[in-house]
Design a protein around this motif. Structure first.
Motif, PDB file in Angstrom:
ATOM      1  N   THR A 168      20.233  69.032 -15.012  1.00 55.28           N
ATOM      2  CA  THR A 168      20.465  67.721 -14.401  1.00 55.28           C
ATOM      3  C   THR A 168      19.217  67.114 -13.767  1.00 55.28           C
ATOM      4  O   THR A 168      19.308  66.093 -13.099  1.00 55.28           O
ATOM      5  CB  THR A 168      21.539  67.842 -13.298  1.00 55.28           C
ATOM      6  OG1 THR A 168      21.110  68.861 -12.380  1.00 55.28           O
ATOM      7  CG2 THR A 168      22.889  68.232 -13.885  1.00 55.28           C
ATOM      8  N   ASP A 178      18.763  63.550 -14.411  1.00 54.95           N
ATOM      9  CA  ASP A 178      19.905  62.657 -14.177  1.00 54.95           C
ATOM     10  C   ASP A 178      19.523  61.492 -13.262  1.00 54.95           C
ATOM     11  O   ASP A 178      18.927  61.690 -12.204  1.00 54.95           O
ATOM     12  CB  ASP A 178      21.073  63.412 -13.531  1.00 54.95           C
ATOM     13  CG  ASP A 178      21.888  64.197 -14.548  1.00 54.95           C
ATOM     14  OD1 ASP A 178      21.382  64.413 -15.675  1.00 54.95           O
ATOM     15  OD2 ASP A 178      23.008  64.614 -14.215  1.00 54.95           O
ATOM     16  N   SER A 214      24.597  65.958 -20.570  1.00 58.23           N
ATOM     17  CA  SER A 214      25.876  65.732 -21.238  1.00 58.23           C
ATOM     18  C   SER A 214      26.917  66.734 -20.762  1.00 58.23           C
ATOM     19  O   SER A 214      26.716  67.943 -20.832  1.00 58.23           O
ATOM     20  CB  SER A 214      25.698  65.847 -22.752  1.00 58.23           C
ATOM     21  OG  SER A 214      24.932  64.758 -23.216  1.00 58.23           O
ATOM     22  N   THR A 215      28.009  66.202 -20.232  1.00 58.93           N
ATOM     23  CA  THR A 215      29.138  67.029 -19.792  1.00 58.93           C
ATOM     24  C   THR A 215      30.399  66.367 -20.311  1.00 58.93           C
ATOM     25  O   THR A 215      30.344  65.445 -21.121  1.00 58.93           O
ATOM     26  CB  THR A 215      29.205  67.106 -18.262  1.00 58.93           C
ATOM     27  OG1 THR A 215      29.538  65.800 -17.769  1.00 58.93           O
ATOM     28  CG2 THR A 215      27.882  67.533 -17.659  1.00 58.93           C
ATOM     29  N   ALA A 216      31.538  66.852 -19.814  1.00 58.53           N
ATOM     30  CA  ALA A 216      32.804  66.263 -20.240  1.00 58.53           C
ATOM     31  C   ALA A 216      32.891  64.798 -19.833  1.00 58.53           C
ATOM     32  O   ALA A 216      33.554  64.003 -20.495  1.00 58.53           O
ATOM     33  CB  ALA A 216      33.972  67.038 -19.638  1.00 58.53           C
ATOM     34  N   THR A 217      32.251  64.438 -18.749  1.00 56.86           N
ATOM     35  CA  THR A 217      32.412  63.068 -18.265  1.00 56.86           C
ATOM     36  C   THR A 217      31.163  62.199 -18.347  1.00 56.86           C
ATOM     37  O   THR A 217      31.264  60.977 -18.299  1.00 56.86           O
ATOM     38  CB  THR A 217      32.883  63.075 -16.794  1.00 56.86           C
ATOM     39  OG1 THR A 217      31.961  63.877 -16.044  1.00 56.86           O
ATOM     40  CG2 THR A 217      34.273  63.676 -16.678  1.00 56.86           C
ATOM     41  N   THR A 218      29.992  62.815 -18.441  1.00 59.03           N
ATOM     42  CA  THR A 218      28.788  61.993 -18.514  1.00 59.03           C
ATOM     43  C   THR A 218      27.919  62.409 -19.692  1.00 59.03           C
ATOM     44  O   THR A 218      28.232  63.343 -20.432  1.00 59.03           O
ATOM     45  CB  THR A 218      27.949  62.082 -17.224  1.00 59.03           C
ATOM     46  OG1 THR A 218      27.533  63.436 -17.047  1.00 59.03           O
ATOM     47  CG2 THR A 218      28.753  61.634 -16.023  1.00 59.03           C
ATOM     48  N   SER A 239      28.794  61.458 -23.952  1.00 56.63           N
ATOM     49  CA  SER A 239      29.713  62.385 -23.302  1.00 56.63           C
ATOM     50  C   SER A 239      30.236  63.405 -24.305  1.00 56.63           C
ATOM     51  O   SER A 239      30.326  63.142 -25.509  1.00 56.63           O
ATOM     52  CB  SER A 239      30.886  61.618 -22.703  1.00 56.63           C
ATOM     53  OG  SER A 239      31.888  62.506 -22.317  1.00 56.63           O
TER      54      SER A 239
END
Lengths: 363, 363, 363
Positions: free
Chosen positions: C198, C201, C229-233, C263
């Motif tokens: 991150t 970020d 990149s994650t489940a939400t971003t 995402s």
């Protein structure tokens, strides 16, 4: 500063059409050393011993043809610590305050846009409710400091729109209609129309009509806000009457207020009856103030906690803008009441005294 | 803007009596690109590489007869993000900050009302403590940016009234008493007098006395705040001495500060000894700055974590109000200290460097 | 007030060198009565039916030689309730808002310091991103009220720097380069360089280039912000093109925007394609506005929730600063979308209508 910025605007105005337009920054800074006695005493430095501290910006624009537009953004400030004060966005339960020291300033005192003309004025935004004005207009102590009227102090606590409402629309009578003045306002809780019992919560209205001529001023007001009846809330209804007479040597004033709450809980307040009476006596460039006030709650249980306060003050005006002041007050409780002055604490039916000595500056 | 609004007020004044009255909006906006190195580095855009950003409004009213009233409302702002800064309302434990991005502005830097005359000045509200001034007055780096004196940086963290106190009353010496200047102030924790061990928490006082004449300036200050001794707090006592001599070609300055805390915990700080020394050298319209500073804590365990910093900077004045600047600093830790510059992080006894390059504008 | 304070500053200026220096307080107060229909309706009083309410102070200082310094501090305000609006300090996940009614004002809209000259301008602080401007410049409804372009409304929700970024540095093209205008900016997440996924970020950049000549205006913009990149971003990339042509009898405008998000979640948005087109038609001192807008999301699942809006409005200018206005809009959803107008609610694929009637005053 008020005169200053008006002057600026007039100087800068391009022509006669906008000669009445101005933008003005204004404010009050008031800090007091306060001492309260009771079962436990407290010495503290507080804001607002004489007047509510504030910082604002307001303006008027002449639109021609007798029409004008105006705005008013006024923030409550607490100059003993520098913090601001919160608002209430839906006229329902007041939000739990932020941890002390974190509340930034916002225009919680008033935040309006208006159009005015011969017809009067229409205003939108966060504004004072009509039923509030008598609480300050007829309190010789100006509703601030240890001597503030119990009618005002307890009225304030009664419900979120006791003094102001967000999401309001007001109509105000024009000036110069033979001494009559008044306003009627409606406010919204901004709820979804979903059939819930609470969908009207925070809706309400208030109206005030007064007459002032020469030394004489009298007004009556009514207000109501809707809340689904529960153990702690329910519709609130208030009305009040008050007046003042300026005898020259002194101005006498008095007001009576009655508030009813449709709460379902036996221990909750069902009624609040309160009043204040007193005098303001000019003495040279200063003023002596004296007031007696009382508030009596009636709970669902039938208990009637009652507080009575006598207050005496002196304001010494160093100029029109700056004053030093002192006030003392003594309060007695019975029927289980435990009100205290100067942030002291008392047990039920105890007594409390308070004193303020401070400075107020307006700009 | 300072001159502007003063001019306005003078123009608008009705007569000679108020010719000295004014209301002034003022501020500083300072943003810096900052880089810090250590075990982990950080590049960031920050406020206050040269001066503390702020927005304020202040005023003076001439009351006649040599007496004047004044107010000062000054908010800390962080222009890299637009947020404000919190206050502390009872001079006790600082409140846990709001989630980043939510802190509104308030008058946390200063919020006072005062009366001044030949006798000096009395002020009420939130104000600077006497023991603070030497930390900025004698730091060649102005107590901001990566080069800020360790005496200042660590003094700040020491206790809630290290810099300012709410609920304060101050007396300041008048100007023009042969070069002497000074102030004495008392602040309240506003606690209930209930016999609790903490009832004096947040009460305190501070005094500063200085003498300035020609190129010479020297001052000493003492301060104390009461806190019930626990594992983390206890009475705090500080004193400092400092001075500067302007040789024309350069101004040399130095200060020493000692702070003691009566904490009961072995791992807590018991003493902090720190100092700074350096020079400001005018170069054309700019200025070169160099400083060396050191802070040494003494813990209850006897450990003495120490940090030393050397800082060098250049300020290029584009006008009296606007400057571009850069500064670099290098810091070494030992005794277990882990201070870092430019928001980098280092492990115990690590080294850190930092650099600022930014712009400051005052109005 | 704009003209007023400029005038003041000019009057107060000592000489020609600073004749272009000024400090200006400015603002907009806009309150609307709004009604939205859907599965559940809502009547409310809201801010910003026509323009975003704000309060700001800005200044320019002439440094001589064609160089100038400037600052701009602008707070979003909500005059229906008096509250302020939050910022985002690290350009990453937006903070959870404070409980309603507690958000103090801060300079969330813009907070910058700049140096300008023949080369253009460099600005530091919290500022608008280049890719934002087309969303308001080419929306006939001005991106406010029930008729606001869906391209704007949904773009705003897309990511923290959709409109503004903190910790930014911008370069803006100078005026008078043959009609070309533009800006390029970079913003930092201010993270520690610790090797974490991150650490980038909140870093990002944006560029806009436009050309305006006579009745013609066209621009294109690109923007990107990094998020692990994650489940939400995930990294966000946007670009848009737009333009307007003023035919005299009417100004036609249109814009198209495309945004992609990396995402990892199947249910999250992967793409957003949106556009708006419409006209502004001057009628006497007023203006009729009409617009059609559409937004279509593409989720990881392949679902494509889409909303379409038609909006019609009339703005009646009482002066250059004050207007009364009304607008109506109707919205249809399909593909599972459930957007609604005027704070109404609808279920998936429902329809919603909204109406505004309000007043806007600028100073």
């Amino acid at each position: 500063m008020k005169k200053t910025l008006v002057a600026m605007a007039v100087m800068a105005a391009a022509g006669a059409a906008s000669a009445q337009s101005s933008v003005t920054m204004f404010g009050i800074v008031d800090v007091t050393v306060q001492y309260g006695t009771g079962d436990s005493n407290r010495l503290s430095i507080q804001p607002n011993g004489h007047s509510a501290s504030r910082l604002g910006i307001r303006g008027v624009e002449d639109l021609g043809g007798g029409l004008s537009a105006n705005f008013w953004l006024e923030a409550g400030i607490e100059p003993d610590t520098g913090v601001g004060q919160p608002s209430n966005v839906n006229n329902q339960a007041n939000p739990t305050p932020l941890t002390a020291g974190l509340q930034g300033i916002m225009f919680n005192r008033r935040s309006t846009i208006g159009l005015a003309g011969g017809f009067g004025e229409i205003r939108l935004g966060r504004d004072y409710m009509g039923h509030f004005w008598a609480h300050t207009a007829y309190d010789p102590m100006g509703a601030n400091g240890v001597g503030a009227s119990l009618a005002f102090v307890n009225h304030i606590a009664a419900w979120p729109t006791a003094t102001r409402a967000s999401n309001s629309i007001h109509y105000l009578l024009p000036a110069n209609i033979g001494g009559f003045y008044g306003q009627v306002g409606y406010h919204l809780g901004d709820n979804l129309r979903n059939g819930a019992a609470t969908e009207d919560d925070g809706n309400g209205y208030s109206a005030r009509l007064g007459y002032a001529a020469g030394p004489f001023d009298v007004s009556a007001a009514f207000g109501r806000a809707d809340y689904a009846s529960t153990a702690t809330t329910g519709d609130v209804t208030t009305w009040n009457v008050g007046g003042s007479w300026n005898f020259g040597v002194a101005k006498a004033s008095a007001m009576y207020s009655r508030t009813e709450i449709d709460s379902l809980a036996a221990t909750a307040t069902r009624e609040l009856n309160s009043w204040v009476a007193g005098v303001n006596v000019p003495v040279g460039t200063g003023e002596i103030r004296a007031a007696y006030s009382q508030s009596e709650f009636t709970l669902g249980t039938g208990a009637e906690p009652r507080s009575r306060k006598v207050a005496l003050g002196y304001v010494h005006n160093l100029s029109k803008r700056t004053a030093v002041y002192t006030s003392v007050a003594h309060l007695r409780n019975n029927g289980g009441a435990s009100a205290a002055l100067g942030r002291a604490t008392v047990s039920a039916n105890g007594k409390s005294s308070g004193v303020d000595i401070g400075v107020r500056h307006a700009f």
